[in-house]
Design an enzyme around this catalytic site. Structure first.
Site, PDB file in Angstrom:
ATOM      1  N   TRP A   1       7.477  11.230  -1.945  1.00  0.00           N
ATOM      2  CA  TRP A   1       7.916  11.441  -0.563  1.00  0.00           C
ATOM      3  C   TRP A   1       6.840  12.075   0.295  1.00  0.00           C
ATOM      4  O   TRP A   1       6.713  11.773   1.483  1.00  0.00           O
ATOM      5  CB  TRP A   1       9.217  12.246  -0.505  1.00  0.00           C
ATOM      6  CG  TRP A   1      10.386  11.479  -1.046  1.00  0.00           C
ATOM      7  CD1 TRP A   1      11.140  11.797  -2.135  1.00  0.00           C
ATOM      8  CD2 TRP A   1      10.944  10.249  -0.538  1.00  0.00           C
ATOM      9  NE1 TRP A   1      12.119  10.841  -2.336  1.00  0.00           N
ATOM     10  CE2 TRP A   1      12.022   9.887  -1.378  1.00  0.00           C
ATOM     11  CE3 TRP A   1      10.628   9.419   0.535  1.00  0.00           C
ATOM     12  CZ2 TRP A   1      12.784   8.742  -1.170  1.00  0.00           C
ATOM     13  CZ3 TRP A   1      11.387   8.275   0.747  1.00  0.00           C
ATOM     14  CH2 TRP A   1      12.449   7.947  -0.100  1.00  0.00           C
TER      15      TRP A   1
ATOM     16  N   ASP B   1       9.822  19.172   4.416  1.00  0.00           N
ATOM     17  CA  ASP B   1      10.843  18.159   4.143  1.00  0.00           C
ATOM     18  C   ASP B   1      11.727  18.747   3.035  1.00  0.00           C
ATOM     19  O   ASP B   1      11.304  18.847   1.887  1.00  0.00           O
ATOM     20  CB  ASP B   1      10.167  16.863   3.682  1.00  0.00           C
ATOM     21  CG  ASP B   1      11.173  15.805   3.207  1.00  0.00           C
ATOM     22  OD1 ASP B   1      12.393  16.058   3.256  1.00  0.00           O
ATOM     23  OD2 ASP B   1      10.725  14.718   2.777  1.00  0.00           O
TER      24      ASP B   1
ATOM     25  N   LYS C   1      21.657  13.813   0.560  1.00  0.00           N
ATOM     26  CA  LYS C   1      21.577  14.433  -0.764  1.00  0.00           C
ATOM     27  C   LYS C   1      22.490  15.645  -0.856  1.00  0.00           C
ATOM     28  O   LYS C   1      23.290  15.754  -1.767  1.00  0.00           O
ATOM     29  CB  LYS C   1      20.139  14.823  -1.100  1.00  0.00           C
ATOM     30  CG  LYS C   1      19.314  13.686  -1.681  1.00  0.00           C
ATOM     31  CD  LYS C   1      18.455  13.005  -0.686  1.00  0.00           C
ATOM     32  CE  LYS C   1      17.736  11.795  -1.261  1.00  0.00           C
ATOM     33  NZ  LYS C   1      16.610  11.399  -0.421  1.00  0.00           N
TER      34      LYS C   1
HETATM   35  C1  LIG Z   1      15.562  10.817   0.058  1.00  0.00           C
HETATM   36  C2  LIG Z   1      14.370  11.509   0.569  1.00  0.00           C
HETATM   37  C3  LIG Z   1      13.693  11.080   1.716  1.00  0.00           C
HETATM   38  C4  LIG Z   1      14.052   9.798   2.447  1.00  0.00           C
HETATM   39  O1  LIG Z   1      15.183   9.946   3.181  1.00  0.00           O
HETATM   40  P1  LIG Z   1      15.719   8.767   4.146  1.00  0.00           P
HETATM   41  O2  LIG Z   1      16.799   9.468   4.880  1.00  0.00           O
HETATM   42  O3  LIG Z   1      16.176   7.657   3.256  1.00  0.00           O
HETATM   43  O4  LIG Z   1      14.607   8.340   5.016  1.00  0.00           O
HETATM   44  C5  LIG Z   1      12.630  11.830   2.176  1.00  0.00           C
HETATM   45  N1  LIG Z   1      12.251  12.944   1.538  1.00  0.00           N
HETATM   46  C6  LIG Z   1      12.860  13.386   0.422  1.00  0.00           C
HETATM   47  C7  LIG Z   1      12.391  14.636  -0.234  1.00  0.00           C
HETATM   48  C8  LIG Z   1      13.940  12.685  -0.095  1.00  0.00           C
HETATM   49  O5  LIG Z   1      14.554  13.129  -1.200  1.00  0.00           O
END
Ligand SMILES: *Cc1c(COP(=O)(O)O)cnc(C)c1O
Length: 362
Positions: free
Chosen positions: A104, A174, A198
């Protein structure tokens, strides 16, 4: 409430608290006596205004967010933030600092390079992203636009235990896969963002918590919808927001508050991940993939002696009511995603299944 027969270990979209799912189902067709559903209501209605204000107030109180920070409900997933962050926050001639701790952060780096110079403050590639290491040793250039980290590496199963001290350089995280799983000091960050699917709700909304003054950095050529200032000025109601996703974030955060907030969920999350890692470490059959000091409390990644056994493990687990355990296609193996909504009972069931599977296939 019926006893749970299936435990969902999916990495995202992921399990939501059973209680929240039941409330959402009960309110779906007729929202609290309105005679129609929230999915059919105007985003300017007083019903939805109450929902979005309550969601924001919940997030502010759970995370202890100061007044000079905005809480935004955005669309485009966490992935759009990979572009919006550099598009809005890169300063001319000042490098953007990124820690490359996995898939990511890699995708975020690729987007940042479209907007200026990226300097890596950490490169985990050589360790196959199994290690985060000592963040105190990372070189922080005081003249940088910002520094960027991915707090939990959903695919590789590592998680920061502490964050680099970036001084006056804004730190951006993030936190898509570990937001609100334990308390963080928001003041240490200039911005935190997370796709909801999540730990906070269904897919469709991204939560961004950011220092309001940062939004003024955006140049004149940033399109309206992609400018943080637009969403700050209009309180996330510039255009139609994902109303149902925001409503469910409100229910999930109500649930978290009732549970005792982030210190309470942290204890539960530590008990769950400690139990699972102990089971892995006690066995020669299962092998954890992340450096023990950097192991994620949300995504527990491990291997079996070979790939055939891993496939058998997943199919037998499914029959036993344990779904979503297959590792990400990029890394293989097994991944048990045990976000806030996974109860200890689900983890215990998985551990019992692992013991039994080992005894039969060792
Ligand atoms: C799932 C995830 C993403 C991507 O998220 P989207 O909403 O599908 O764009 C980005 N960063 C992390 C750490 C993730 O677990």
């Amino acid at each position: 409430m019926a006893t749970q027969t299936v435990y969902n270990f999916n990495p995202g979209p992921a399990a939501l608290p059973r209680e929240v799912m039941e409330t959402a189902a009960a309110e779906f067709v007729d929202y609290r006596g309105l005679g129609y559903g929230l999915a059919e209501a105007s985003h300017r209605s007083k019903e939805f205004e109450e929902v979005i204000h309550a969601a924001e107030a919940n997030i502010r109180s759970l995370m202890g967010i100061p007044e000079d920070y905005a809480v935004l409900f955005l669309q485009g997933g966490a992935s759009l933030q990979f572009a919006m962050v550099p598009m809005n926050l890169a300063l001319p001639g000042k490098p953007m600092l990124y820690a490359d701790t996995g898939s990511w952060s890699n995708l975020a780096i690729k987007e940042a390079k479209l907007f200026g110079d990226v300097k890596l403050i950490y490169d985990g590639k050589a360790s196959n992203y199994s290690v985060i290491g000592d963040v105190a040793e990372w070189p922080i250039d005081a003249d940088a636009s910002y520094a960027y980290v991915c707090s939990n590496n959903t695919i590789e199963g590592t998680e920061y235990r502490s964050f680099p001290d970036t001084g006056s350089v804004p730190l951006i995280a993030d936190m898509s896969s570990d937001i609100m799983s334990y308390p963080v000091d928001v003041r240490r960050f200039a911005m935190i963002f997370a796709g909801a699917q999540k730990n906070l709700g269904p897919a469709g909304v991204t939560i961004a918590v950011m220092r309001k003054d940062l939004a003024a950095r955006a140049g004149a050529k940033v399109p309206t919808m992609l400018k943080y200032s637009t969403h700050i000025d209009k309180e996330s109601l510039f255009n139609t927001p994902p109303c149902i996703a925001i409503y469910m974030v409100r229910l999930v955060t109500d649930w978290l508050i009732k549970l005792g907030g982030l210190p309470a969920i942290q204890k539960i999350n530590e008990a769950k991940s400690d139990a699972l890692y102990s089971a892995i470490d006690a066995s020669e059959f299962y092998r954890g993939t992340a450096e023990p000091a950097d192991r994620s409390r949300m995504n527990v990644t491990y291997r079996l002696p070979n790939e055939d056994l891993e496939a058998t493990f997943c199919s037998e687990a499914k029959k036993a009511g344990l779904v979503g355990l297959k590792g990400h296609r990029a890394v293989g193996g097994i991944r048990a995603s045990i976000y806030n909504a996974m109860p200890m009972a689900g983890v215990s069931r998985l551990i019992d299944f692992m013991d039994d599977f080992e005894s039969r296939h060792r």
